[in-house]
Write a protein that holds these residues in place. Structure first.
Motif, mmCIF file in Angstrom:
data_model
loop_
_atom_site.group_PDB
_atom_site.id
_atom_site.type_symbol
_atom_site.label_atom_id
_atom_site.label_comp_id
_atom_site.label_asym_id
_atom_site.label_seq_id
_atom_site.Cartn_x
_atom_site.Cartn_y
_atom_site.Cartn_z
ATOM 1 N N UNK A 58 44.957 33.289 48.198
ATOM 2 C CA UNK A 58 44.128 34.460 48.319
ATOM 3 C C UNK A 58 44.262 35.352 47.085
ATOM 4 N N UNK A 59 45.492 35.557 46.611
ATOM 5 C CA UNK A 59 45.695 36.389 45.433
ATOM 6 C C UNK A 59 45.068 35.752 44.192
ATOM 7 N N UNK A 60 45.030 34.473 44.169
ATOM 8 C CA UNK A 60 44.425 33.771 43.029
ATOM 9 C C UNK A 60 42.930 34.093 42.959
ATOM 10 N N UNK A 111 42.483 37.778 41.691
ATOM 11 C CA UNK A 111 42.747 37.841 40.257
ATOM 12 C C UNK A 111 41.620 37.165 39.481
ATOM 13 N N UNK A 112 41.156 36.029 39.981
ATOM 14 C CA UNK A 112 40.060 35.311 39.327
ATOM 15 C C UNK A 112 38.780 36.132 39.298
ATOM 16 N N UNK A 113 38.418 36.760 40.416
ATOM 17 C CA UNK A 113 37.216 37.594 40.468
ATOM 18 C C UNK A 113 37.343 38.801 39.541
ATOM 19 N N UNK A 114 38.523 39.397 39.516
ATOM 20 C CA UNK A 114 38.747 40.553 38.648
ATOM 21 C C UNK A 114 38.599 40.162 37.182
ATOM 22 N N UNK A 115 39.179 39.028 36.803
ATOM 23 C CA UNK A 115 39.056 38.569 35.418
ATOM 24 C C UNK A 115 37.607 38.216 35.077
ATOM 25 N N UNK A 116 36.896 37.627 36.022
ATOM 26 C CA UNK A 116 35.497 37.268 35.785
ATOM 27 C C UNK A 116 34.639 38.520 35.586
#
Length: 71
Positions: free
Chosen positions: A1-3, A6-11
């Protein structure tokens, strides 16, 4: 879930950064092709300020503005 978070935030961050640079490049090329001032606009502006513009003075102002834009 945290991945995923973090992935959406970086995108989103990458999208904002890429969008900013594309918009900046587009605006710079647009302003280079279509400068915001031309001789007629300067002439009218100077007449509104109460000055009687000569062609020499207008040419000097245009050169100064183009020099400033090229920086």
């Amino acid at each position: 879930m945290w991945i995923h978070i973090i992935g959406y935030t970086l995108a989103v961050a990458a999208g904002i950064a890429i969008g900013f640079f594309i918009a900046r490049k587009t605006m710079m090329s647009y302003l280079k092709k279509n400068p915001p001032f031309n001789e007629q606009m300067l002439r009218v502006m100077m007449m509104q300020m109460g000055q009687n513009p000569s062609q020499k003075k207008i040419n000097q102002m245009m050169k100064a503005m183009q020099k400033q834009q090229s920086k």
